[in-house]
Design an enzyme around this catalytic site. Structure first.
Site, PDB file in Angstrom:
ATOM      1  N   TYR A 173      -6.415  -0.686  -5.394  1.00  0.00           N
ATOM      2  CA  TYR A 173      -6.558  -1.131  -4.168  1.00  0.00           C
ATOM      3  C   TYR A 173      -6.842  -0.320  -3.317  1.00  0.00           C
ATOM      4  CZ  TYR A 173      -2.936  -3.596  -3.132  1.00  0.00           C
ATOM      5  OH  TYR A 173      -1.651  -3.629  -2.833  1.00  0.00           O
ATOM      6  N   CYS A 174      -7.584   0.100  -2.013  1.00  0.00           N
ATOM      7  CA  CYS A 174      -7.218   0.649  -1.260  1.00  0.00           C
ATOM      8  C   CYS A 174      -7.695  -0.018   0.529  1.00  0.00           C
ATOM      9  CB  CYS A 174      -7.336   2.451  -1.251  1.00  0.00           C
ATOM     10  SG  CYS A 174      -9.187   2.729  -1.401  1.00  0.00           S
ATOM     11  N   THR A 175      -7.294   0.134   1.032  1.00  0.00           N
ATOM     12  CA  THR A 175      -8.221  -0.122   2.502  1.00  0.00           C
ATOM     13  C   THR A 175      -9.559  -0.371   2.355  1.00  0.00           C
ATOM     14  OG1 THR A 175      -6.742   1.138   3.843  1.00  0.00           O
ATOM     15  CG2 THR A 175      -7.905   0.439   5.489  1.00  0.00           C
ATOM     16  N   GLY A 177     -11.792   1.275  -0.144  1.00  0.00           N
ATOM     17  CA  GLY A 177     -12.611   1.818  -1.306  1.00  0.00           C
ATOM     18  C   GLY A 177     -12.485   2.741  -1.769  1.00  0.00           C
ATOM     19  N   ILE A 202      -9.761  -3.271   0.728  1.00  0.00           N
ATOM     20  CA  ILE A 202      -9.591  -4.860   1.307  1.00  0.00           C
ATOM     21  C   ILE A 202      -9.134  -4.911   2.262  1.00  0.00           C
ATOM     22  CG2 ILE A 202      -6.480  -5.769   1.913  1.00  0.00           C
ATOM     23  CD1 ILE A 202      -5.174  -2.821   1.324  1.00  0.00           C
TER      24      ILE A 202
END
Length: 296
Positions: A173-175, A177, A202
């Protein structure tokens, strides 16, 4: 109220097309008082901008007219997220490594509503693809922090820490995508078989999952004036240290190592005396301008 549009798409374009798109997007954004950053490349487009509801709708329609089919997220903010407009062409829409193609061979997307159930499985290794200064203010419990300073450092983490078992289930996961799409495409290209990623990142999770039902712990760092977000895209409790650009909270500001506009506990032993003095001069000018405005 400011409407915020975050978007990206990986697609293959020639240089002439990218240049023409850049000019059209810049003129439309400028004419409609849109602020923020948009990056274009032969591999796609990536940006976060803000403006009035009507102006954002105009820009969104323009991108559709230009042929982009972006992953889009909308939000609103009472605080002005950006100070200026930047529309630029770069080699990559998110700096990782020049793969010579757009990142289309991505991992399997997991919807925010299904994410917590999926990552609770014992055979899933959960990895935070963000940089260390982002992870310190919020993360999913039990996630692994690669402790990277930049996204390009994640390549070394993949090669050194993950490549020994390319059949393991890995959820990332990241901020928003986009970094996960780039990383998962690279991983699948070199033989990883079970790569999964949080759809929309996220921010999408915080907007789709209710706080009392979600597992996210803390706040999400964002690269604009809001600094951090909570569930439902509410502005968080962090500010930026103007010395090192790391997020700081009220406890940091109470530290003996905090000096407004100059330093915080994160950078007190990192920045040189010359850098600190330049920051002091800049902060003095900011304070002078503020005081002058208040006296009028």
């Amino acid at each position: 109220m400011h409407k915020i549009l975050s978007f990206y798409e990986f697609c293959d374009l020639d240089v002439d097309k990218v240049t023409k798109n850049k000019n059209k997007i810049f003129e439309t954004s400028k004419n409609n008082s849109i602020l923020g950053t948009i990056i274009l490349s032969i591999e796609g487009i990536n940006g976060t901008v803000s403006g009035s509801s009507d102006s954002i709708d105009i820009l969104n329609q323009l991108m559709k007219d230009l042929g982009y089919k972006c992953n889009i997220k909308f939000s609103v903010s009472e605080k002005k997220p950006f100070k200026r407009l930047k529309v630029k062409i770069q080699k990559e829409i998110v700096t990782f490594m020049n793969l010579g193609k757009s990142a289309k061979n991505t991992g399997t997307f997991i919807a925010p509503e299904d994410w917590d159930d999926f990552i609770s499985n014992e055979d899933v290794k959960l990895i935070d693809v963000r940089n260390f200064y982002e992870t310190v203010i919020g993360k999913f419990p039990k996630s692994i922090d690669p402790n990277t300073e930049t996204f390009t450092d994640f390549i070394d983490y993949i090669d050194k820490e993950l490549s020994s078992n390319k059949d393991q289930k890995i959820a990332m996961y990241c901020t928003g995508g986009i970094r996960c799409e780039k990383a998962s495409s690279y991983m699948k290209d070199i033989g990883f078989n079970n790569i999964f990623q949080l759809e929309g990142g996220i921010i999408n999770y915080l907007n789709k999952v209710e706080e009392n039902k979600g597992s996210w712990d803390g706040e999400c760092f964002v690269f604009d004036e809001r600094v951090s977000l909570k569930y439902n895209s509410e502005i968080g409790n962090y500010e930026l240290c103007h010395g090192c650009r790391n997020p700081i909270d009220e406890e940091d500001k109470r530290s003996i190592y905090f000096e407004e506009g100059v330093s915080c506990p994160n950078c007190i032993n990192v920045r040189s005396d010359e850098q600190n003095e330049k920051s002091r001069q800049r902060q003095a000018q900011i304070n002078f301008t503020k005081n002058k405005k208040n006296s009028l």
